[in-house]
Scaffold this motif. Structure first.
Motif, PDB file in Angstrom:
ATOM      1  N   UNK A 302       0.819  -1.209   0.000  1.00 49.03           N
ATOM      2  CA  UNK A 302       0.000   0.000   0.000  1.00 49.03           C
ATOM      3  C   UNK A 302       0.849   1.253   0.000  1.00 49.03           C
ATOM      4  N   UNK A 303       0.179   2.428  -0.070  1.00 49.22           N
ATOM      5  CA  UNK A 303       0.922   3.688  -0.110  1.00 49.22           C
ATOM      6  C   UNK A 303       1.678   3.931   1.189  1.00 49.22           C
ATOM      7  N   UNK A 304       2.883   4.442   1.049  1.00 44.35           N
ATOM      8  CA  UNK A 304       3.682   4.754   2.235  1.00 44.35           C
ATOM      9  C   UNK A 304       3.214   6.064   2.838  1.00 44.35           C
ATOM     10  N   UNK A 305       3.548   6.251   4.122  1.00 43.90           N
ATOM     11  CA  UNK A 305       3.275   7.542   4.767  1.00 43.90           C
ATOM     12  C   UNK A 305       4.096   8.612   4.077  1.00 43.90           C
ATOM     13  N   UNK A 306       3.433   9.669   3.625  1.00 49.91           N
ATOM     14  CA  UNK A 306       4.100  10.737   2.893  1.00 49.91           C
ATOM     15  C   UNK A 306       3.758  12.076   3.527  1.00 49.91           C
ATOM     16  N   UNK A 307       4.684  13.040   3.429  1.00 49.77           N
ATOM     17  CA  UNK A 307       4.384  14.363   3.999  1.00 49.77           C
ATOM     18  C   UNK A 307       3.356  15.123   3.176  1.00 49.77           C
ATOM     19  N   UNK A 368      21.178  11.665   5.322  1.00 48.62           N
ATOM     20  CA  UNK A 368      21.060  11.562   3.874  1.00 48.62           C
ATOM     21  C   UNK A 368      19.717  10.964   3.499  1.00 48.62           C
ATOM     22  N   UNK A 369      19.242  11.347   2.349  1.00 47.66           N
ATOM     23  CA  UNK A 369      17.946  10.842   1.891  1.00 47.66           C
ATOM     24  C   UNK A 369      17.032  11.989   1.554  1.00 47.66           C
ATOM     25  N   UNK A 370      16.075  11.710   0.695  1.00 48.89           N
ATOM     26  CA  UNK A 370      15.185  12.770   0.241  1.00 48.89           C
ATOM     27  C   UNK A 370      14.035  13.021   1.202  1.00 48.89           C
ATOM     28  N   UNK A 371      13.590  11.983   1.924  1.00 49.13           N
ATOM     29  CA  UNK A 371      12.403  12.159   2.755  1.00 49.13           C
ATOM     30  C   UNK A 371      12.732  13.004   3.984  1.00 49.13           C
ATOM     31  N   UNK A 372      11.804  13.902   4.371  1.00 44.63           N
ATOM     32  CA  UNK A 372      12.034  14.714   5.576  1.00 44.63           C
ATOM     33  C   UNK A 372      11.990  13.832   6.808  1.00 44.63           C
ATOM     34  N   UNK A 373      12.738  14.219   7.822  1.00 49.90           N
ATOM     35  CA  UNK A 373      12.813  13.413   9.039  1.00 49.90           C
ATOM     36  C   UNK A 373      12.170  14.098  10.227  1.00 49.90           C
ATOM     37  N   UNK A 374      11.801  15.390  10.085  1.00 55.13           N
ATOM     38  CA  UNK A 374      11.172  16.115  11.194  1.00 55.13           C
ATOM     39  C   UNK A 374      10.050  16.985  10.644  1.00 55.13           C
ATOM     40  N   UNK A 375       9.051  17.226  11.481  1.00 56.29           N
ATOM     41  CA  UNK A 375       7.976  18.126  11.068  1.00 56.29           C
ATOM     42  C   UNK A 375       8.404  19.568  11.343  1.00 56.29           C
ATOM     43  N   UNK A 376       7.589  20.562  10.943  1.00 61.96           N
ATOM     44  CA  UNK A 376       7.998  21.965  11.140  1.00 61.96           C
ATOM     45  C   UNK A 376       8.264  22.321  12.604  1.00 61.96           C
ATOM     46  N   UNK A 377       7.685  21.582  13.543  1.00 59.62           N
ATOM     47  CA  UNK A 377       7.919  21.859  14.967  1.00 59.62           C
ATOM     48  C   UNK A 377       9.172  21.150  15.490  1.00 59.62           C
ATOM     49  N   UNK A 378       9.862  20.432  14.613  1.00 56.44           N
ATOM     50  CA  UNK A 378      11.094  19.765  15.018  1.00 56.44           C
ATOM     51  C   UNK A 378      10.887  18.406  15.654  1.00 56.44           C
ATOM     52  N   UNK A 379       9.672  17.853  15.526  1.00 56.26           N
ATOM     53  CA  UNK A 379       9.411  16.524  16.086  1.00 56.26           C
ATOM     54  C   UNK A 379       9.702  15.467  15.025  1.00 56.26           C
ATOM     55  N   UNK A 380      10.221  14.310  15.451  1.00 58.56           N
ATOM     56  CA  UNK A 380      10.632  13.299  14.455  1.00 58.56           C
ATOM     57  C   UNK A 380       9.434  12.712  13.713  1.00 58.56           C
ATOM     58  N   UNK A 381       9.647  12.370  12.443  1.00 53.93           N
ATOM     59  CA  UNK A 381       8.651  11.706  11.611  1.00 53.93           C
ATOM     60  C   UNK A 381       9.169  10.323  11.238  1.00 53.93           C
ATOM     61  N   UNK A 383       8.621   8.113   7.948  1.00 56.00           N
ATOM     62  CA  UNK A 383       8.025   8.076   6.611  1.00 56.00           C
ATOM     63  C   UNK A 383       8.585   6.903   5.818  1.00 56.00           C
ATOM     64  N   UNK A 384       7.966   6.683   4.675  1.00 51.36           N
ATOM     65  CA  UNK A 384       8.576   5.776   3.710  1.00 51.36           C
ATOM     66  C   UNK A 384       8.094   4.350   3.742  1.00 51.36           C
ATOM     67  N   UNK A 385       7.229   3.988   4.696  1.00 61.84           N
ATOM     68  CA  UNK A 385       6.649   2.651   4.652  1.00 61.84           C
ATOM     69  C   UNK A 385       5.163   2.761   4.997  1.00 61.84           C
ATOM     70  N   UNK A 386       4.358   1.796   4.549  1.00 63.81           N
ATOM     71  CA  UNK A 386       2.916   1.900   4.790  1.00 63.81           C
ATOM     72  C   UNK A 386       2.582   2.034   6.272  1.00 63.81           C
ATOM     73  N   UNK A 387       1.511   2.761   6.537  1.00 69.74           N
ATOM     74  CA  UNK A 387       1.096   3.005   7.911  1.00 69.74           C
ATOM     75  C   UNK A 387       0.890   1.697   8.694  1.00 69.74           C
TER      76      UNK A 387
END
Length: 1029
Positions: A302-307, A368-381, A383-387
Motif C-alpha cells: 500500500x501507499x507509504x506515509x508521505x508528507x 542523507x535521503x530525500x524524505x524529511x525526518x522532522x515536522x515543522x515543529x522539530x518533532x521526528x517523523x 516516513x517511507x513505509x505503509x502506515x
C-alpha cells in the motif's frame, strides 16, 4: 507451562483446580519433604491426601535447572496436562521460599572424583543392590562396553553428569513439553465450535506474547507447534473441498496467529539464522493448499506515509487500482509475516527515534535521503513505509518487551499522521469547489485502517493507552485476554518534547482519526464483520477513558477536522458511494460531545446519518423493494453487513431524537435527516415507537413536538408499506392510532380523513375506525359531547367510504359502526344492496343477512338471503357444500316469516340447489310446523303445510327429480364397493317419494326402470330386490 511474575492469568485460572493454585496449597500444607539439591538437580517427595476412603499418595519429583530456568521435569503422577503439575510447582516454590532448608550437594561427578577405587566399587555395588531390578541390565551393558578395548565409551574422555548443568556456550531454555502442547491444541481445535475452546487457544496466544515479552526463545517454538496443529486441522480440507468459509471463531484465531508471526519475524533482537529458519517454515506453510487466505482486498504494498498527499485519483485510475488488487497474487494469513522478513531495524533515523525521547534536528546532522525526518515543529517523523507496517513495528516492540521504544515510535507515527492530514486539508481546500459540484468522490483510501489484518489503529492506541494506565490497574490490553471487564483508570502522561500534550490525548486523536477515515468497505463477509468488530473494540477502549477538560478539547478539535476533512474523512461533505458508514463512531462522539458542545454534536451526527450506498439506489423517502426487511442482498452483493449497518444508523437516529427532546429546532433537523437517509420501514417504525415512548413519560407531560415527529414517521411507514401486506401492518396501524390519540382528536380525525393514502379499506374499517371510537380512546381524549359526535361522524364516514371501496370485506364492519346512526346505517345497507348487484358473493351476503336477523331486522335479512340464493349453485353431489348451513338458515327464516315469503323463496331454492338429500331435508323441515311462527309473532296459518300442496309440491317434485337424476348419474360409474351406499341412498329416496299421494307407485316405477336399464349389474340389482322387492 510456566508463568512469569507479570502474567495476569485469565479468569478461569483463578480456580482452585489450576496446577499453580494446587501446588501452592500443597506447599502451605507441609506436603513437601526430603528435598535434596545435587548440583543443578533438585528432587523431593510430595505427599498428597487421597479422596474419602483413599490412602495418602506419595510422588517423587525431580527438576533440572540451568541459569534460573527449569530445563526438565519428572513426576511420578504422569501428568499429561499442558501445565507443570501441582507437585512440580510445590517443589519449585519450596526451593524458592525455603532455600536455607534445602540440603545442597556438589554435582555427583565432583563427589565421585574424591573417592578411591574401593570406595567407588562399594558405591557402585550399593547403588546396583538398591535398584537392581531397574538398573542391573544397564549396569551390565555399560560394564561390557568399558571392558571392551576400543569401544566408543572408552574413546570419550570423562562421563556425563546430569547434575553438573550445561556449559556456558550451550543454549538454555525453559522446559516445554512439545508433545503435550501439540496434543492440547489438536484437542481444542477439534472442539472449535465451543466458546471455551476458542478462549483457551487465545490464552495460549497470550502465553506466546508473554514469552516474547520475557525474550524467551520458547515463544517462537510454541508458536511453531501451534501453527503446525492449526494446519493439520481436518476442517481446513473439508471447507476447501466444499467451497465454504471457515467459522468466524476459527477465522479470528487464524488472524491472531498471522499477527503473532509478524511480531516474531519482526523481532528487533533475533539472530539472522533464527529469522531465516522462521521464514523458511512460513514459506513452506504459505504454499500449502489448505493454508487459509487473508480475507478482504487489502494490499501488501500500500501507499507509504508521505508528507504530502493529493486528492483521490480519477474514476479510471481507481478502477485500474481495483482490478490490480483483484487480480493480485494469492495472499495467505502468513503473507504479512513473510513480508515482514524483508524489514530491518538498522535505519539510522529509526534507531535515533527509538533511542531517545528528545531526538530532534539539533541533535544530529543532516541525514542523507530525500524524505524529511522532522515536522515543522522539530518533532521526528517516520516516513517511507505503509502506515500498517509502521504500526506493526510498534506492536512488535511492545510484544518483545520494549515499551519505551514502542512509545517513541508511536509518537513519531502520530506526528507523521498529523502532517499528512494537514496537507490533505490544504489539498482539499484547493479543489473543494470542483468536488462539491460533482457531489461525490472517488475513494481516497482503498483500504481502511480499522479492520485491517495488522490492526494498525488498535496497535497505536493500545501502546499509547498502556503508558497512561495507572499501575494498580495494569490489565492485558489484548482483547478477550484479561479477566472480567473493569473500568480502567488512566492518567495524563506528558509527551517529551511536546509541551501540553499527553499520550492519553494522542490515543484519543489516533482512534478518532482511524474511525473517521473515509475508506471503502472491504470485500468478503468476514472482512466486513471484522470492520464492525474492530470499530466496536476501539470504541470500547475509548469508553473506558473518562473525559476531562483536556480530552473534551481534543474531541472538539478532532470533530471539527472530521467535518472539514472532505474526501479524506467519512464525515466530510463529499462521500464515496461505497465508503464505510460512520454511524457507530458518530454515536460515541455525539454522546461525548453533547454535554459540552451540543451544536457540534448534532452537526457531526446529522452528517454521519448518510448511507450513500442506499442513497444512490433509492431517492429520499422511497422504500426498499422488500420494505419490512433490510435491502435485498442481491441488489448489493458486496454489502453482506448492510442490515447491521442500517441498524446502527437507526440507533444513531434514536439517540439524537431522545437527546433533542424539548428542542424543536434539532428535533425537526433530525426528522429531516431520518426521512432522507433511512429507507427501511421496519427501522422507521422502531424509531417512531421509541420517539413516542420518549415523548410520553409516565410522570411528566408529553412532549408534543416529539410526539408529532413520532406520528410523522409512522405516517411515512404507512405510506411506504401500503402495497406490501405483512403481518406487521396490523401492529403498525394500531400503534399509529394510539400515537394519534396521544396527540389529540384532530390528529386522529386527520388520519381518518386521509385514510386512502395510508391504509387499506380493511385496515381503515376494522382497525382505525373501530379503535378510534372505543370507550378507552374516547376516555383518553376527554372530549365534550359535540367533539365526540364529530369524531363519531368522521369514523362513520370513513367506514362508509371503505364499504364502497371494498364491500366484500368492509360492509359488515361499516354496518356495525353505523348502528347508532339511522342515516348512516341506511347508507351502509344500500351499499350492500348495490354491491349484491355488482357481484358481492353469496357467503358475504349470508353473513350480512345473519347480522340483520341478529339486529332484529328479519325482512332485511330475508331480502339479503334471497339475493345470496340467487347467486348460489349447489350440484347434485355437493351435499357437504360450505353454504349448506346458510341455505338451511335462510329456509328457516323464510318459514318463520310466513307463507308468502316461503312461496317466494321456493323457486330460488329449486333453481339454486340440485342436491337431492338437501332438498329433501328442506322439505321435511317445512312440513313439521306451520309457517309464520317466527319473530314477527303473528300466526298466519293454522296447521302445517302439506307436501302435496303449493308451494311445497313444487319442491317435492324437484326433490324426486333430483333423486332420479342423481341415481342415474351414480350408477353410470359405480363400483361394487359403493353398492351399500347406493342402497342407503335409495332408501332415502323412497322416504321422499312416499311424501306424494302416489309415491308408492312412482317409486315402484322408478325401481323397475332401474332394473331394466342396469340389468347388467346383476349383483346390485339383486341387492335392490332384497331391500325393496
Amino acid at each position: 507451562m510456566y508463568s512469569s511474575l507479570g502474567y495476569q492469568p485469565p479468569e478461569g485460572e483463578h480456580d482452585a483446580r489450576v496446577p499453580f493454585t494446587r501446588g501452592l496449597h500443597l506447599l502451605q500444607s507441609g506436603a513437601v519433604d526430603r528435598v535434596l539439591q545435587v548440583g543443578f538437580h533438585l528432587s523431593g517427595n510430595i505427599r498428597e491426601l487421597g479422596g474419602p476412603g483413599e490412602p495418602e499418595r506419595l510422588y517423587h519429583v525431580s527438576i533440572s535447572f540451568d541459569r534460573c530456568k527449569i530445563t526438565s521435569v519428572s513426576c511420578g503422577c504422569d501428568n499429561r496436562d499442558l501445565f507443570y503439575c501441582a507437585h512440580v510447582v510445590a517443589l519449585s516454590l519450596y526451593r524458592i521460599r525455603h532455600a536455607r532448608q534445602v540440603e545442597l550437594r556438589l554435582p555427583i561427578s565432583e563427589t565421585l572424583s574424591q573417592m578411591n577405587r574401593d570406595q567407588l566399587q562399594k558405591f557402585v555395588q550399593y547403588l546396583i543392590s538398591a535398584h537392581h531390578t531397574e538398573v542391573l541390565p544397564t549396569a551390565q551393558r555399560l560394564a561390557d562396553e568399558i571392558l571392551l578395548l576400543g569401544s566408543e565409551i572408552n574413546l570419550v574422555h570423562g562421563a556425563p553428569d546430569p547434575t553438573a548443568g550445561a556449559g556456558i556456550e550451550d543454549a538454555n531454555c525453559w522446559h516445554l513439553d512439545e508433545e503435550q502442547i501439540q496434543e492440547q491444541v489438536k484437542q481444542l481445535l477439534s472442539n472449535g465450535g465451543y466458546y471455551g475452546a476458542s478462549q483457551q487457544l487465545r490464552s495460549m496466544f497470550c502465553k506466546v506474547r508473554e514469552m516474547l515479552r520475557m525474550r524467551d526463545s520458547n515463544g517462537a517454538r510454541m508458536l511453531i507447534l501451534m501453527t503446525e496443529q492449526f494446519l493439520q486441522d481436518p476442517r481446513l480440507a473439508l471447507w476447501r473441498q466444499q467451497g465454504a468459509g471457515m467459522t468466524d471463531k476459527c477465522r479470528q484465531l487464524w488472524d491472531e496467529l498471522g499477527a503473532l508471526w509478524v511480531c516474531v519475524v519482526l523481532s528487533p533482537h533475533c539472530k539472522p539464522e533464527e529469522r531465516a529458519s522462521w521464514l523458511q517454515l512460513l514459506g513452506k506453510w504459505d504454499k500449502l493448499d489448505v493454508c487459509p487466505l487473508e480475507e478482504g482486498n487489502y494490499s501488501f504494498d500500500g501507499p507509504s506515509l508521505q508528507p504530502t498527499v493529493a486528492v483521490s485519483p480519477g474514476p479510471e485510475e481507481e478502477e485500474e487500482e481495483e482490478e490490480a488488487v483483484a487480480t493480485g497474487s494469492r495472499h495467505t494469513v502468513f503473507g504479512r509475516a513473510l513480508q515482514a522478513g524483508s524489514l530491518h531495524w538498522s535505519d539510522a533515523h529509526l534507531q535515533r527515534i527509538l533511542a531517545s525521547d528528545s531526538y530532534g534536528p539539533s541533535l544530529t546532522g543532516t541525514i542523507s535521503g530525500e524524505k524529511p525526518t522532522f515536522d515543522p515543529q522539530g518533532r521526528p517523523l517516520w516516513l517511507g513505509e505503509p502506515f500498517p507496517t509502521a504500526c506493526a513495528r510498534v506492536d512488535t516492540l511492545r510484544a518483545h518487551g520494549y515499551p519505551r521504544q514502542a512509545l517513541r515510535l508511536a509518537g513519531a507515527i502520530v506526528n507523521t499522521l498529523r502532517l499528512q492530514r494537514r496537507h490533505q486539508l490544504e489539498s482539499y481546500k484547493q479543489q473543494k469547489k470542483e468536488l462539491l459540484q460533482k457531489g461525490n468522490t472517488c475513494i481516497t483510501n482503498t483500504e481502511g485502517w480499522v479492520g485491517h489484518p495488522l490492526d494498525p489503529i488498535g496497535c497505536l492506541c493500545r501502546a499509547l493507552l498502556e503508558a497512561c494506565r495507572l499501575e494498580e490497574e495494569t490489565l492485558a490490553l489484548y482483547p478477550d485476554s484479561g479477566p472480567e471487564k473493569r473500568k480502567a483508570a488512566y492518567q495524563h502522561v506528558p509527551v517529551p518534547g511536546s509541551p501540553g500534550e499527553s499520550y492519553l490525548a494522542l490515543a484519543l486523536e489516533v482512534a478518532l482519526l482511524g474511525l473517521g477515515q473515509q475508506r471503502a468497505l472491504p470485500e468478503g463477509l468476514y472482512a466486513q464483520d471484522k470492520v464492525v468488530r474492530s470499530e466496536e473494540q476501539l470504541l470500547a477502549l475509548l469508553e473506558e477513558v473518562e473525559l476531562d477538560e483536556r480530552l473534551v478539547q481534543v474531541l472538539r478539535k478532532q470533530a471539527g477536522l472530521l467535518l472539514e476533512g472532505g474526501p479524506f474523512s467519512g464525515f466530510g461533505e463529499v462521500l464515496f458511494r461505497e465508503s464505510v458508514p460512520m454511524h457507530t463512531c458518530a454515536r460515541y462522539l455525539f454522546t461525548a460531545l453533547l454535554p459540552h458542545d451540543p451544536d457540534l454534536a448534532y452537526r457531526l451526527a446529522l452528517r454521519a446519518m448518510r448511507l450513500p450506498v442506499l442513497e444512490t439506489a433509492f431517492p429520499a423517502g422511497e422504500p426498499h423493494p422488500n420494505p419490512l426487511d433490510s435491502i435485498m442482498s442481491n441488489r448489493f452483493p458486496r454489502w453482506f453487513i448492510l442490515g447491521h449497518l442500517e441498524t446502527r444508523q437507526c440507533e444513531l437516529a434514536s439517540a439524537m431524537l431522545t437527546a433533542a427532546k424539548g428542542d424543536p429546532k434539532w428535533l425537526h433537523a433530525v426528522l429531516g435527516s431520518i426521512q432522507q437517509n433511512i429507507h427501511s420501514p421496519a427501522l422507521l417504525f422502531k424509531l417512531a415507537q421509541d420517539a413516542c415512548k420518549t415523548a410520553t413519560p409516565a410522570s411528566a407531560p408529553p412532549d408534543t413536538t416529539l410526539l408529532g415527529i413520532a406520528l410523522e414517521l409512522g405516517l411515512q411507514v404507512m405510506r411506504m408499506t401500503l402495497n406490501t401486506m405483512t403481518w406487521r401492518r396490523r401492529e403498525m396501524v394500531r400503534w399509529l392510532v394510539s400515537c394519534a390519540t396521544e396527540i389529540g382528536p384532530q390528529a386522529l380525525m386527520n388520519i381518518m380523513q386521509n385514510w386512502y393514502s395510508l391504509f387499506t379499506p380493511v385496515e381503515a374499517a376494522t382497525i382505525v375506525a373501530v379503535t378510534g371510537t372505543t370507550h378507552a380512546t374516547l376516555s383518553r381524549l376527554q372530549l365534550d359531547a359535540p367533539r365526540r359526535e364529530e369524531l363519531w361522524a368522521c369514523a362513520r364516514t370513513l367506514a362508509l367510504q371503505c364499504a364502497m371501496k371494498d364491500p366484500q370485506n368492509c360492509a359488515l364492519p361499516a354496518l356495525t359502526l353505523c348502528e347508532k346512526n339511522h342515516a348512516a346505517f341506511e347508507a351502509a345497507y344500500q351499499i350492500v344492496l348495490d354491491a349484491a348487484a355488482g357481484g358481492l358473493g353469496h357467503a358475504h351476503l349470508f353473513t350480512v343477512a345473519r347480522y340483520m336477523e341478529h339486529r332484529g331486522l328479519p325482512l332485511r335479512a330475508y331480502k339479503l338471503a334471497t339475493l345470496a340464493l340467487a347467486q348460489l349453485s349447489i350440484a347434485f353431489n355437493q351435499d357437504s357444500h360450505p353454504a349448506v348451513n346458510d341455505v338451511l338458515w335462510a329456509c328457516s327464516l323464510s318459514h318463520s316469516l310466513g307463507r308468502h315469503e316461503l312461496s317466494a323463496i321456493v323457486p330460488l331454492i329449486i333453481r339454486s340447489i340440485h342436491c337431492a338429500p338437501m332438498l329433501s331435508d328442506i322439505l321435511r323441515r317445512w312440513t313439521l310446523s306451520a309457517p309464520g311462527l317466527g319473530p314477527l309473532g303473528a300466526r298466519r296459518a293454522a296447521k302445517p303445510l302439506g307436501a302435496d300442496r303449493a308451494p311445497l309440491c313444487q319442491l317435492l317434485d324437484a326433490a324426486v327429480a333430483a333423486y332420479i337424476a342423481t341415481s342415474h348419474s351414480r350408477l353410470t360409474h359405480i363400483s361394487p364397493r359403493h353398492y351399500g351406499d347406493f342402497i342407503e341412498f335409495l332408501g332415502q329416496a323412497r322416504e321422499t317419494f312416499l311424501l306424494a299421494p302416489d309415491g308408492h307407485l312412482q317409486f315402484a316405477q322408478f325401481l323397475e326402470n332401474l332394473k331394466q336399464t342396469y340389468k347388467g349389474k346383476k349383483k346390485l340389482m339383486l341387492l335392490v330386490r332384497e331391500r325393496f322387492g
